[in-house]
Motif scaffolding. Structure first.
Motif, mmCIF file in Angstrom:
data_model
loop_
_atom_site.group_PDB
_atom_site.id
_atom_site.type_symbol
_atom_site.label_atom_id
_atom_site.label_comp_id
_atom_site.label_asym_id
_atom_site.label_seq_id
_atom_site.Cartn_x
_atom_site.Cartn_y
_atom_site.Cartn_z
ATOM 1 N N ALA A 14 49.930 33.178 39.387
ATOM 2 C CA ALA A 14 48.593 32.741 38.945
ATOM 3 C C ALA A 14 48.667 31.396 38.238
ATOM 4 C CB ALA A 14 47.994 33.801 38.024
ATOM 5 N N ARG A 15 49.636 31.251 37.368
ATOM 6 C CA ARG A 15 49.743 30.020 36.584
ATOM 7 C C ARG A 15 50.106 28.813 37.445
ATOM 8 N NH1 ARG A 15 52.655 32.032 33.153
ATOM 9 N NH2 ARG A 15 54.708 31.550 34.044
ATOM 10 N N SER A 16 50.992 29.019 38.394
ATOM 11 C CA SER A 16 51.519 27.883 39.166
ATOM 12 C C SER A 16 50.722 27.587 40.431
ATOM 13 C CB SER A 16 52.978 28.157 39.551
ATOM 14 O OG SER A 16 53.789 28.294 38.400
ATOM 15 N N ASP A 66 50.586 38.686 39.627
ATOM 16 C CA ASP A 66 51.779 38.065 39.045
ATOM 17 C C ASP A 66 51.368 36.866 38.196
ATOM 18 O OD1 ASP A 66 54.093 36.397 38.650
ATOM 19 O OD2 ASP A 66 55.087 37.469 40.278
ATOM 20 N N PRO A 67 51.629 36.882 36.897
ATOM 21 C CA PRO A 67 51.199 35.762 36.045
ATOM 22 C C PRO A 67 51.855 34.442 36.409
ATOM 23 C CG PRO A 67 52.604 37.304 34.821
ATOM 24 C CD PRO A 67 52.281 37.958 36.117
ATOM 25 N N ASP A 68 53.101 34.475 36.913
ATOM 26 C CA ASP A 68 53.760 33.232 37.307
ATOM 27 C C ASP A 68 53.080 32.621 38.535
ATOM 28 O OD1 ASP A 68 55.657 33.360 35.272
ATOM 29 O OD2 ASP A 68 57.037 34.558 36.490
ATOM 30 N N GLY A 85 45.644 28.539 39.902
ATOM 31 C CA GLY A 85 44.754 27.913 38.926
ATOM 32 C C GLY A 85 44.583 28.665 37.627
ATOM 33 N N GLY A 86 45.627 29.419 37.247
ATOM 34 C CA GLY A 86 45.585 30.082 35.944
ATOM 35 C C GLY A 86 45.297 31.501 35.991
ATOM 36 N N LYS A 99 43.205 32.741 46.351
ATOM 37 C CA LYS A 99 42.818 34.024 45.754
ATOM 38 C C LYS A 99 42.096 34.894 46.761
ATOM 39 C CE LYS A 99 42.435 32.531 40.920
ATOM 40 N NZ LYS A 99 41.515 32.373 39.756
#
Length: 234
Positions: free
Chosen positions: A228-230, A224-226, A233-234, A195
């Motif tokens: 962030a999720r992968s 990008d949510p994908d 760490g969310g 991050k």
């Protein structure tokens, strides 16, 4: 033309590929960041760029000229610097002696370049006569980066420059990365602190299993949510 362009790079160790077609491109005024899980091929890609392992397929170009599979000493002469994650200082040598070791191609510019390095990294000036092995982890990283800059590179490769550092030194290293880039040095670095690294990146490259999973600006990848999720760490 890009400062650095890697197209479809395959390579690895002992005849086994870890990279499976990686693409990376950065301009001279950009900070590029490679992130991804452990084993994704991030550090392997840096080593492929710096001639430390065999590229078996694909091409790597510096200012348009092919450079893949050239030895590191040749790449330094062409304007590339590399700071490995570990064993990146000579612990028994003083800070200044470490820095001077990086100027073997520019012996006539040692005094001038030392002044530049001490401006980038003010703590090193006060400790210039101290053995590098006695410094904190953050200060040793400054020495390693400074030594690479003594050769006046156009492109600086950094492998995990904030690994194991306190939040204070992590933030300081990222600040220095931005300053070095603003002074005209293109930067490509591998980072686990994803991050924070993407926050200063002009371009980000997310690798997984030796391939590009996402490539975009640092800000776009953070949003990008994908990603962030992968990977964040969310």
């Amino acid at each position: 033309m890009p400062l650095l362009e890697a197209c479809g790079v395959h390579g690895g160790y002992g005849g086994m590929n870890i990279l499976h077609g990686v693409d990376i491109s950065i301009e001279a005024n950009e900070v590029g960041v490679i992130i991804g899980p452990n084993g994704a091929g991030k550090s392997t890609m840096l080593k492929a760029i710096f001639g430390l392992l065999q590229v078996t397929e694909g091409e790597i170009r510096l200012r348009g000229a092919p450079i893949h599979n050239q030895p590191p000493n040749r790449l330094v002469k062409l304007g590339m610097g590399f700071v490995p994650q570990e064993h990146n200082v000579f612990p028994s040598l003083s800070v200044q002696e470490n820095l001077e070791m990086g100027a073997y191609l520019k012996p006539g510019s040692i005094k001038h370049n030392l002044g530049n390095i001490y401006e980038f990294f003010p703590p090193l000036k006060d400790k210039r006569r101290q053995p590098a092995g006695e410094l904190s982890g953050g200060q040793r990283q400054m020495v390693a980066m400074g030594r690479a800059l003594m050769a006046e590179p156009q492109l600086l490769l950094l492998d995990e420059p904030t690994a194991g550092l306190s939040p204070k030194y992590m933030n300081e290293i990222f600040e220095r990365v931005k300053e070095i880039n603003s002074a005209g040095v293109g930067i490509l670095m591998v980072e686990q602190n994803a991050k924070q690294a993407l926050a200063i990146a002009d371009k980000g490259f997310v690798l997984a299993a030796g391939q590009n999973r996402f490539t975009d600006t640092g800000q776009a990848l953070l949003a990008d949510p994908d990603v962030a999720r992968s990977f964040l760490g969310g």
